[in-house]
Design an enzyme around this catalytic site. Structure first.
Site, PDB file in Angstrom:
ATOM      1  N   SER A   1       4.093 -11.342   8.581  1.00 57.78           N
ATOM      2  CA  SER A   1       4.753 -10.346   7.776  1.00 57.78           C
ATOM      3  C   SER A   1       3.833  -9.642   6.784  1.00 57.78           C
ATOM      4  CB  SER A   1       5.895 -11.009   6.996  1.00 57.78           C
ATOM      5  OG  SER A   1       5.378 -11.998   6.121  1.00 57.78           O
TER       6      SER A   1
ATOM      7  N   LYS B   1       0.802  -8.945  -2.018  1.00 51.33           N
ATOM      8  CA  LYS B   1       1.988  -8.812  -1.157  1.00 51.33           C
ATOM      9  C   LYS B   1       3.225  -8.622  -2.033  1.00 51.33           C
ATOM     10  CE  LYS B   1       4.166 -11.125   2.816  1.00 51.33           C
ATOM     11  NZ  LYS B   1       4.153 -12.324   3.681  1.00 51.33           N
TER      12      LYS B   1
ATOM     13  N   SER C   1       2.314 -15.885   8.554  1.00 46.74           N
ATOM     14  CA  SER C   1       2.173 -14.527   8.017  1.00 46.74           C
ATOM     15  C   SER C   1       0.920 -14.241   7.199  1.00 46.74           C
ATOM     16  CB  SER C   1       3.394 -14.169   7.184  1.00 46.74           C
ATOM     17  OG  SER C   1       4.474 -13.942   8.040  1.00 46.74           O
TER      18      SER C   1
HETATM   19  N1  GLN Z   1       6.696 -14.435  12.078  1.00 50.52           N
HETATM   20  C1  GLN Z   1       7.368 -15.560  11.497  1.00 50.52           C
HETATM   21  C2  GLN Z   1       8.783 -15.181  11.166  1.00 50.52           C
HETATM   22  O1  GLN Z   1       9.156 -14.114  11.485  1.00 50.52           O
HETATM   23  C3  GLN Z   1       6.624 -16.035  10.284  1.00 50.52           C
HETATM   24  C4  GLN Z   1       6.825 -15.200   9.104  1.00 50.52           C
HETATM   25  C5  GLN Z   1       6.099 -15.685   7.887  1.00 50.52           C
HETATM   26  O2  GLN Z   1       5.180 -16.488   7.963  1.00 50.52           O
HETATM   27  N2  GLN Z   1       6.530 -15.200   6.750  1.00 50.52           N
HETATM   28  O3  GLN Z   1       9.516 -15.912  10.588  1.00 50.52           O
END
Ligand code: GLN
Length: 497
Positions: A155, A80, A179
């Site tokens: 994400s 990532k 994410s």
């Molecule tokens: N979808 C969540 C957010 O937008 C979690 C994102 C994540 O785990 N990085 O914050």
């Protein structure tokens, strides 16, 4: 030779160790797959062809010299783009870091290299890991390999999509609110959020420091465990890193069993908003756990209903502070520096040009929530809810060994459907957020396809902090039983690209 891109990481490592395939052949096969399909999927932001082949050659040389190879030596991985990589671009999916070449490796990257894992490149993500669909990337969305018109989750959509499209057998994600697990669920792959502090955050670009956790993504539970062991463990460079032995995750994955275990089903993770096919697969999974010898207990975690609200105050608050460092003066993008403007104006212009709408929304929300006069009402209250959620988990783990739930309320939704509706987007993490707030460990693994749309459904397993091995023990048993009963959704109904 069998298609090297269809094998598991442990299978590939075995072939490389025995000399049946070279690490260079394995890497070339994956690079060729990337060339063939990534134009459609867009899992990668950057492919490090030269770096990957050099790492692979080093593994082959090691073998030729008769040195012992580690359990993942020569296996390719998609990283990532939130981890710093020395000499290789790191963007966090944002224009604000476009063109930045980090001068150092994140600890996780150092460990991957020490384990002789071959890093293929950097994967697409929602800008600063804020999102649930990868549509917030400044570099365009990633498609879900099961249906390219749908989201691969977020994400870390790029990492999970790279697995589901056989561009890499292993990937790394980060999980602040889901994410790793949510993309795993919607792409039919495995993703684990280790216990908070279990994997170093040094060199992982910060979003919400008290929630962020890097972790493994793979196509099988054993592969995830092998990767988990390679990256976990104490790091003096991260003050929140846990100084204790890594839970025995590989051993657990090799000895899957739920016999005699108590498994809790949380009442609050069901009801309105949950897709019928998701609930159907989840209920079948619970039935399967019973058949395998687990005792299933229904229990209530009353504060979970407030988890989403608390998260969307805490995460933006921490992000508003963490992202203050992107000032256009030190590194990354700089806009409007024509000699006539003050540093303050250049910073404002840079941030206006460099950050996307979701990041700006969160910075504003967080700044507001932390401002004097509002701090107690918002941030302070959210922290109290966080404590209540931890207590709910504590009480639950007095009664059961692990909890299970659907990972996400729905399967992958169409690209564009929720992008203008932040609330609808936030709901994708309803079931994953409580574990980030409490800091415990959680896994998502495939539990079949939803009958109404034929898309993957994820089963979430949650364990107490530092009991990450339980995830793998239960996960491996469930995975084996699923494969027996229904076949592996990803390996047998591989999405055609
Ligand atoms: N979808 C969540 C957010 O937008 C979690 C994102 C994540 O785990 N990085 O914050």
């Amino acid at each position: 030779m069998a298609d090297l891109t269809k094998l598991t990481a442990s299978g590939l490592a075995g072939k490389i160790a025995s000399g049946e395939a070279t690490a260079v052949e394995v890497t070339e096969a994956h690079l060729a797959r990337i060339d063939a399909v990534d134009e459609k999927v867009h899992a990668f932001l950057h492919v490090d062809r030269e770096g990957a082949l050099a790492q692979a050659r080093a593994v082959d040389d090691k073998r030729a010299r008769g040195e012992k190879l580690g359990p993942l030596a020569g296996v390719p991985l998609a990283l990532k783009d939130i981890f710093t990589t020395k000499g290789v671009p790191t963007t966090v999916g944002s224009k604000i870091l476009e063109g930045w070449i980090p001068p150092y490796d994140a600890t996780l990257v150092t460990r991957l290299k020490a384990a002789d894992v071959v890093i293929l490149g950097k994967t697409n993500m929602d800008e600063f890991a804020m999102g649930s669909s990868t549509e917030n990337s400044a570099f365009g969305p990633t498609g879900n390999p099961w249906d390219l018109t749908r989201i691969p989750g977020g994400s870390g959509g790029g990492s999970s999509a790279s697995l589901a499209s056989f561009q890499a057998p292993l990937a790394i994600g980060t999980d602040t609110g889901g994410s790793i697990r949510q993309p795993a669920a919607v792409t039919g792959t495995v993703g684990v959020k280790p216990t908070y502090g279990g994997v170093s955050r040094y060199g992982m670009v910060a979003f919400s420091s008290s929630l962020d956790q890097g972790g493994p993504c793979a196509r099988t539970v054993l592969d995830a465990a092998l990767l988990h062991e390679a990256i976990a463990g104490h790091d003096p460079l991260d003050s929140t890193s846990i100084d204790a032995p890594v839970p025995p995750v590989v051993e657990a994955a090799r000895n899957g069993s739920v016999r005699g275990m108590r498994v809790g089903v949380v009442k609050e993770f069901a009801g309105e908003g949950y897709q019928a096919g998701v609930m159907q697969r989840f209920n079948e999974s619970v039935e399967l756990l019973r058949e395998l010898g687990a005792e299933v207990v229904e229990l209530s975690c009353p504060s979970f209903d407030k988890a989403l609200a608390a998260y969307y105050l805490i995460a933006p608050s921490e992000c508003s502070s963490n992202l203050a460092r992107f000032d256009g003066l030190r590194y990354g993008l700089r806009t409007g520096d024509d000699g006539s403007r003050s540093a303050e104006d250049v910073t404002a212009l840079t941030r206006a040009a460099g950050f996307g709408p979701e990041v700006k929304r969160r910075i504003m929300l967080g700044t507001y929530a932390l401002s004097s006069g509002y701090y107690d009402a918002y941030y302070g209250s959210a922290q109290k809810v966080r404590t209540l959620i931890s207590r709910d988990f504590q009480r639950a783990f007095e009664q059961v060994d692990v909890l299970v739930s659907p990972t996400t309320p729905t399967t992958a939704f169409p690209i564009g459907e929720r992008v203008d509706d932040p609330m609808a987007m936030y709901l994708a993490d309803l079931c994953t957020i409580p574990s980030n707030l409490a800091g415990n460990a959680a896994m998502s693994l495939p539990c079949g396809l939803a009958p109404e749309d034929g898309l993957p459904v994820g089963l979430q397993i949650v364990a107490p902090a530092m009991a990450d091995d339980r995830l793998y023990k239960v996960g491996a048993a469930v995975e084996a039983a699923f494969i027996d009963k229904w076949g592996h959704p990803l390996l047998e109904e591989a999405p055609s690209l």
